[in-house]
Design a protein around this motif. Structure first.
Motif, short mmCIF file in Angstrom:
data_model
loop_
_atom_site.label_atom_id
_atom_site.label_comp_id
_atom_site.label_asym_id
_atom_site.label_seq_id
_atom_site.Cartn_x
_atom_site.Cartn_y
_atom_site.Cartn_z
N GLN A 169 -10.12 8.78 0.75
CA GLN A 169 -11.71 8.94 0.87
C GLN A 169 -12.08 6.99 0.88
OE1 GLN A 169 -13.24 10.85 -0.41
NE2 GLN A 169 -12.36 11.80 -1.30
N VAL A 170 -11.57 6.95 2.04
CA VAL A 170 -12.02 5.27 2.28
C VAL A 170 -11.80 5.08 3.49
CG1 VAL A 170 -12.29 2.87 1.43
CG2 VAL A 170 -12.11 3.98 -0.61
N ILE A 171 -10.62 4.49 3.48
CA ILE A 171 -9.75 4.32 5.34
C ILE A 171 -10.86 5.26 6.33
CG2 ILE A 171 -8.47 4.45 6.95
CD1 ILE A 171 -6.82 2.75 4.35
N SER A 172 -10.49 6.80 5.91
CA SER A 172 -11.39 7.68 6.55
C SER A 172 -12.83 7.69 7.32
CB SER A 172 -11.30 8.71 6.69
OG SER A 172 -11.89 9.79 4.96
N LYS A 173 -13.10 6.90 6.42
CA LYS A 173 -14.54 6.71 6.49
C LYS A 173 -15.23 5.23 7.26
CE LYS A 173 -16.34 9.68 2.61
NZ LYS A 173 -15.31 10.12 1.19
N THR A 174 -14.40 5.05 7.65
CA THR A 174 -14.44 3.97 8.41
C THR A 174 -14.50 3.92 9.87
OG1 THR A 174 -12.52 3.12 8.91
CG2 THR A 174 -13.90 2.52 6.59
N ALA A 175 -14.96 4.99 10.48
CA ALA A 175 -15.35 4.50 11.56
C ALA A 175 -13.50 4.48 12.56
CB ALA A 175 -15.86 4.63 12.02
N ASP A 176 -13.12 4.25 12.15
CA ASP A 176 -11.98 3.74 12.66
C ASP A 176 -11.16 2.40 12.87
OD1 ASP A 176 -10.13 5.80 13.34
OD2 ASP A 176 -11.57 5.94 15.61
N HIS A 177 -12.45 1.81 11.88
CA HIS A 177 -12.48 0.34 11.74
C HIS A 177 -10.99 0.25 10.80
CE1 HIS A 177 -16.45 0.52 13.52
NE2 HIS A 177 -16.62 -0.87 13.12
N LEU A 178 -10.52 0.51 10.15
CA LEU A 178 -9.62 0.23 8.47
C LEU A 178 -8.58 1.88 9.59
CD1 LEU A 178 -11.10 -0.85 5.81
CD2 LEU A 178 -9.50 -1.74 7.92
N GLN A 179 -7.17 1.33 9.93
CA GLN A 179 -6.30 2.22 10.40
C GLN A 179 -5.79 2.90 8.39
OE1 GLN A 179 -6.85 3.74 12.97
NE2 GLN A 179 -8.42 2.55 13.59
N VAL A 180 -4.54 4.27 8.68
CA VAL A 180 -3.79 4.07 7.44
C VAL A 180 -2.62 2.86 7.63
CG1 VAL A 180 -2.09 5.60 6.86
CG2 VAL A 180 -3.57 6.41 8.35
N SER A 181 -2.19 1.81 7.77
CA SER A 181 -1.84 0.85 8.20
C SER A 181 -2.32 -0.07 7.49
CB SER A 181 -0.75 0.77 8.94
OG SER A 181 -2.22 0.37 10.79
N ASP A 182 -3.59 0.29 7.07
CA ASP A 182 -4.60 -0.73 6.76
C ASP A 182 -5.36 -1.32 5.52
OD1 ASP A 182 -4.43 -2.62 8.84
OD2 ASP A 182 -6.50 -0.94 9.51
N VAL A 183 -3.86 -0.44 4.51
CA VAL A 183 -4.37 -0.11 2.72
C VAL A 183 -3.97 -1.68 2.16
CG1 VAL A 183 -3.52 1.03 0.72
CG2 VAL A 183 -3.74 2.42 3.01
N GLN A 184 -2.85 -2.20 2.39
CA GLN A 184 -2.51 -3.23 1.75
C GLN A 184 -3.77 -4.03 1.95
OE1 GLN A 184 -0.86 -2.79 -0.78
NE2 GLN A 184 -0.04 -1.05 -0.22
N ALA A 185 -4.22 -4.04 3.45
CA ALA A 185 -5.82 -5.61 3.62
C ALA A 185 -6.63 -4.95 2.83
CB ALA A 185 -5.50 -4.86 4.76
N LEU A 186 -7.06 -3.30 2.45
CA LEU A 186 -8.03 -2.91 1.56
C LEU A 186 -7.86 -3.12 0.11
CD1 LEU A 186 -10.58 -1.16 1.39
CD2 LEU A 186 -9.04 0.81 1.31
N ARG A 187 -6.33 -2.84 -0.22
CA ARG A 187 -6.45 -4.19 -1.25
C ARG A 187 -6.93 -4.82 -1.41
NH1 ARG A 187 -4.23 0.47 -4.90
NH2 ARG A 187 -3.11 1.77 -3.95
N LYS A 188 -6.48 -6.15 -1.07
CA LYS A 188 -6.54 -7.62 -0.53
C LYS A 188 -8.24 -7.80 -0.75
CE LYS A 188 -4.94 -10.52 2.05
NZ LYS A 188 -4.00 -11.08 3.17
#
Ligand code: B12
Ligand code: SF4
Ligand code: SF4
Length: 316
Positions: A281-300
């Motif tokens: 619901q979030v990473i997939s909507k960022t036009a590749d600006h965030l990747q699956v491996s960025d979940v922890q960064a997103l939480r931060k």
């Protein structure tokens, strides 16, 4: 033929289309070198973005560049997301649907007319060249002091480019009035001072960079409160601009299922959300600006946003 390309672009859902000769790119090199000399620390950054000033060398067969605009500023943006998630990400056009444009059909048209074209989403962030410069040269609008490309509708438009092997030209005639001489509202809205002067940006101070590619880090010289409540991206320098005619984002055309998702992805709910949900619901909507491996960064990012909500001044 230029007019036919334009007609096809409009039928495929774009708002405007222009075509310039690859030779019209000549002026970009000078602007690029000025940027590097004004902000030397950004050289390393742009070296990694791709060869934006090397279009002619990358595509020696190319004769012209087709540039398309898509205005996502026409949609409604849920209040909960404003100031937290950049509109460029969550109003990202859904390909081949009612909420976007049909790139496949556009590319098929080139094939049917024996025009060799490369670009679109093929090169991801690197694209075929400096899209804002190309759009300005094609007469689709102007570049303002905050570096954004504006049409008559403002800056909330997406740019898509193709190099083609035919010599065509279509320069549009739009009437967009320039920035007021004394206006510096965008610079003042930029809390990290990434917009240190007009027509310049230090990408390594930009909240949009640190909340996406930058792994949620806070570099030396910046502090967490400068990021305000931004979880992903930043729209401050666009929202502050009087030439962005849309200031009431609660109105406008309905966009997909965003209204339903918005309350769920508020920073305060992150602790109850699974990684899978955030990816979908979030990473997939960022036009590749965030990747699956960025979940922890997103939480931060979400945690920092939540902390700011608790300390922010009452009038914000
Ligand atoms: C790398 C990149 C980034 C980087 C660095 C941004 C930067 N400005 O340096 C980061 C990750 C930080 C980033 C963030 C964002 N980005 Co970005 N990004 C790009 C990308 C891939 C390349 C841009 C680039 O590095 N250009 C090199 C620099 C040196 O040149 P330039 O910025 O194009 O600027 C030149 C012009 O301004 C020109 N110029 C200056 N004055 C004048 C005057 C005239 C008359 C003319 C003709 C030209 C001209 O000279 C400058 C060179 O110095 C482009 C897509 C592309 N291929 O163009 C998207 C793009 C610029 N990004 C876009 C968006 C939406 C964003 C975000 C808003 C997303 C968000 N909401 O968080 C943020 C906003 C951050 C910001 N304030 O710029 C859109 C902008 C659309 C628009 N209407 O302008 C683009 C075009 C993507 C797209 N396909 O639509 N981005
Ligand atoms: S996107 Fe935000 S941080 Fe980046 S230049 Fe604009 S206001 Fe500054
Ligand atoms: S805020 Fe003012 S200076 Fe900045 S881009 Fe808009 S009109 Fe230009």
């Amino acid at each position: 033929m230029s007019k036919e390309i334009y007609n096809c672009a409009i039928q495929c859902g774009f708002d405007n289309c222009g075509i310039i000769s690859v030779n019209a790119l000549n002026g970009f090199e000078e602007l690029y070198q000025k940027r590097i000399s004004d902000v030397p620390q950004s050289k390393f950054f742009y070296d990694n973005v791709g060869d934006l000033q090397g279009t002619k060398e990358r595509f020696p067969w190319a004769k012209s560049i087709v540039i398309l605009t898509f205005n996502y500023g026409k949609y409604c943006y849920p209040k909960e997301l404003q100031g937290k998630y950049a509109k460029a990400f969550f109003l990202q056009p859904h390909k081949n649907s009612d909420f976007g444009f049909d790139l496949q059909r556009f590319e098929q048209w080139f094939v049917e007319h024996e025009i060799h074209a490369e670009g679109g989403e093929q090169f991801h962030h690197h694209s075929v060249g400096p899209l804002r410069y190309i759009a300005a040269k094609a007469g689709l609008g102007i570049i303002r002091k905050n570096n954004f490309f504006y049409t008559e509708n403002g800056s909330y438009n997406m740019l898509i480019g193709y190099v083609i092997d035919k010599e065509y030209e279509l320069i549009q005639n739009t009437h967009v009035i320039p920035c007021g001489e004394k206006c510096d509202l965008c610079q003042r809205a930029c809390k990290t001072k990434a917009l240190q002067s007009q027509y310049t940006i230090d990408p390594l101070k930009c909240v949009s960079y640190w909340t996406t590619f930058g792994n949620s880090d806070i570099p030396q010289g910046l502090s967490p409160e400068m990021f305000e409540e931004w979880v992903c991206g930043c729209d401050n320098c666009q929202d502050a601009c009087p030439h962005n005619i849309r200031h009431d984002w609660n109105a406008g055309k309905h966009f997909s299922n965003l209204k339903e998702i918005a309350p769920m992805i508020l920073p305060r709910n992150y602790e109850n959300l699974s990684d899978e949900f955030l990816i979908e619901q979030v990473i997939s909507k960022t036009a590749d600006h965030l990747q699956v491996s960025d979940v922890q960064a997103l939480r931060k990012n979400a945690e920092r946003s939540l902390n700011y909500q608790q300390i922010k001044p009452k009038n914000k």
